[in-house]
Design a protein around this motif. Structure first.
Motif, short mmCIF file in Angstrom:
data_model
loop_
_atom_site.label_atom_id
_atom_site.label_comp_id
_atom_site.label_asym_id
_atom_site.label_seq_id
_atom_site.Cartn_x
_atom_site.Cartn_y
_atom_site.Cartn_z
N LEU A 1 63.64 102.04 47.51
CA LEU A 1 64.49 101.59 46.39
C LEU A 1 63.80 100.45 45.63
O LEU A 1 63.80 100.43 44.39
N LEU A 2 63.21 99.51 46.35
CA LEU A 2 62.53 98.38 45.69
C LEU A 2 61.34 98.87 44.86
O LEU A 2 61.09 98.35 43.76
N VAL A 3 60.61 99.85 45.38
CA VAL A 3 59.49 100.41 44.63
C VAL A 3 60.00 101.03 43.31
O VAL A 3 59.41 100.82 42.24
N GLU A 4 61.11 101.76 43.39
CA GLU A 4 61.67 102.39 42.18
C GLU A 4 62.16 101.32 41.19
O GLU A 4 62.01 101.47 39.98
N LEU A 5 62.75 100.23 41.72
CA LEU A 5 63.18 99.14 40.85
C LEU A 5 61.97 98.49 40.17
O LEU A 5 62.01 98.18 38.98
N ALA A 6 60.88 98.31 40.94
CA ALA A 6 59.66 97.73 40.37
C ALA A 6 59.10 98.64 39.28
O ALA A 6 58.66 98.16 38.22
N LYS A 7 59.12 99.95 39.51
CA LYS A 7 58.64 100.90 38.50
C LYS A 7 59.50 100.85 37.24
O LYS A 7 59.03 101.17 36.14
N SER A 8 60.78 100.46 37.40
CA SER A 8 61.69 100.36 36.25
C SER A 8 61.55 99.01 35.55
O SER A 8 62.26 98.74 34.59
N GLY A 9 60.65 98.15 36.06
CA GLY A 9 60.37 96.89 35.37
C GLY A 9 60.94 95.64 36.02
O GLY A 9 60.71 94.53 35.54
N TYR A 10 61.69 95.81 37.11
CA TYR A 10 62.27 94.62 37.78
C TYR A 10 61.17 93.89 38.54
O TYR A 10 60.32 94.50 39.19
N MET A 11 61.17 92.56 38.43
CA MET A 11 60.02 91.77 38.88
C MET A 11 60.30 90.87 40.07
O MET A 11 59.39 90.43 40.74
N ASN A 12 61.58 90.55 40.29
CA ASN A 12 61.93 89.54 41.31
C ASN A 12 62.69 90.23 42.44
O ASN A 12 63.92 90.17 42.52
N LEU A 13 61.94 90.92 43.31
CA LEU A 13 62.54 91.84 44.29
C LEU A 13 62.25 91.38 45.71
O LEU A 13 61.12 91.07 46.06
N THR A 14 63.31 91.37 46.54
CA THR A 14 63.18 91.01 47.95
C THR A 14 63.89 92.06 48.79
O THR A 14 65.03 92.45 48.47
N GLY A 15 63.25 92.48 49.87
CA GLY A 15 63.88 93.40 50.82
C GLY A 15 63.91 92.77 52.19
O GLY A 15 62.95 92.14 52.61
N ILE A 16 65.04 92.91 52.88
CA ILE A 16 65.14 92.42 54.26
C ILE A 16 65.59 93.55 55.18
O ILE A 16 66.29 94.48 54.76
N ASP A 17 65.18 93.46 56.43
CA ASP A 17 65.64 94.39 57.46
C ASP A 17 65.48 93.68 58.80
O ASP A 17 64.56 92.89 58.98
N TYR A 18 66.40 93.95 59.71
CA TYR A 18 66.26 93.28 61.01
C TYR A 18 65.29 94.03 61.92
O TYR A 18 64.89 93.51 62.96
N SER A 19 64.86 95.21 61.50
CA SER A 19 63.89 95.98 62.28
C SER A 19 62.47 95.65 61.81
O SER A 19 62.10 95.94 60.67
N PRO A 20 61.64 95.03 62.69
CA PRO A 20 60.25 94.74 62.30
C PRO A 20 59.48 96.00 61.90
O PRO A 20 58.64 95.96 61.00
N SER A 21 59.79 97.13 62.55
CA SER A 21 59.10 98.39 62.21
C SER A 21 59.45 98.84 60.79
O SER A 21 58.61 99.39 60.09
N ALA A 22 60.71 98.61 60.39
CA ALA A 22 61.11 98.95 59.02
C ALA A 22 60.32 98.12 58.02
O ALA A 22 59.84 98.64 57.01
N ILE A 23 60.18 96.83 58.29
CA ILE A 23 59.45 95.96 57.37
C ILE A 23 57.97 96.35 57.33
O ILE A 23 57.36 96.38 56.26
N GLN A 24 57.40 96.69 58.49
CA GLN A 24 56.01 97.17 58.50
C GLN A 24 55.86 98.42 57.62
O GLN A 24 54.91 98.55 56.86
N LEU A 25 56.82 99.35 57.77
CA LEU A 25 56.80 100.59 56.99
C LEU A 25 56.92 100.27 55.51
O LEU A 25 56.15 100.78 54.68
N SER A 26 57.90 99.42 55.15
CA SER A 26 58.11 99.11 53.73
C SER A 26 56.89 98.38 53.14
O SER A 26 56.55 98.57 51.97
N GLU A 27 56.21 97.57 53.96
CA GLU A 27 54.98 96.91 53.48
C GLU A 27 53.90 97.94 53.16
O GLU A 27 53.20 97.83 52.15
N LYS A 28 53.79 98.95 54.02
CA LYS A 28 52.78 100.00 53.79
C LYS A 28 53.11 100.81 52.54
O LYS A 28 52.23 101.16 51.74
#
Length: 210
Positions: A67-94
């Motif tokens: 979702l954050l990637v799609e928001l960035a593609k739509s021009g949004y610049m100030n985006l933060t994502g959180i998740d309590y799963s470290p694996s989720a954050i690793q995946l989203s970073e990739k």
């Protein structure tokens, strides 16, 4: 309550570890909760209401970060994502790095006990995280109250909260968020027909913090 959408809490990390491995193997980002149309619905609402592209946006329970990637593609610049799963954050970073969206900030955070720096957001978005908390067998009602309190802390006064849920009706969500939030709009979602009765399998609402 049980739901086909969500694994039990204990297996979230394992599920994201599998998706992380799959992404490393074949570049597939994995599950998109509620499908593509849920992301389109959110972005359309932001665009329709001319929400400034520099607004600070928090994706609560970002998962694979798509979702954050799609928001960035739509021009949004100030985006933060959180998740309590470290694996989720690793995946989203990739996923973020593959898409070249280095300005997206990603953090391991438990939204029920957010760190002090998680505050002052113009927009908070939830696609399924409130649902997942509601399925927790240990004190789900207490965790829902913590969630609403956290939302009040991280979202600016008059900020917008967009929630997509498959477990709660509009009336139930209005009740859950009655303290400190008011409904602005119900977004159209796909309808299903069962036994001659038409209903919604997904509810999507926009609240504003009072």
């Amino acid at each position: 309550i049980s739901s086909p959408f969500f694994p039990p809490n204990s297996s979230w990390d394992a599920a994201y570890e599998r998706e992380l491995q799959t992404f490393q193997d074949i570049g597939d980002t994995g599950e998109i909760w509620f499908g593509e149309e849920s992301m389109v619905r959110i972005i359309r609402w932001l665009e329709k209401h001319k929400v400034p592209l520099d607004s600070s946006v928090l994706d609560i329970g970002t998962g694979n970060g798509v979702l954050l990637v799609e928001l960035a593609k739509s021009g949004y610049m100030n985006l933060t994502g959180i998740d309590y799963s470290p694996s989720a954050i690793q995946l989203s970073e990739k996923v973020r790095d593959k898409e070249g969206m280095s300005n997206i900030k990603l953090k391991v955070e438990d939204f029920l006990a957010p760190s002090a720096e998680l505050s002052g957001f113009d927009i908070c978005i939830d696609k399924g995280t409130f649902d997942a908390i509601s399925l927790d067998p240990s004190d789900a009602a207490g965790k829902r109250q913590l969630y609403v309190a956290s939302l009040g802390r991280v979202l600016k006064a008059e900020g917008f909260f967009l929630i997509t849920s498959c477990n709660w009706t509009k009336e139930e969500l209005l009740n859950e968020f009655r303290e400190g939030f008011e409904i602005l709009e119900e977004l159209p979602t796909p309808k299903f027909c069962f036994g001659g009765r038409i209903g919604n399998s997904v509810t999507a609402l926009v609240f504003q913090r009072k």
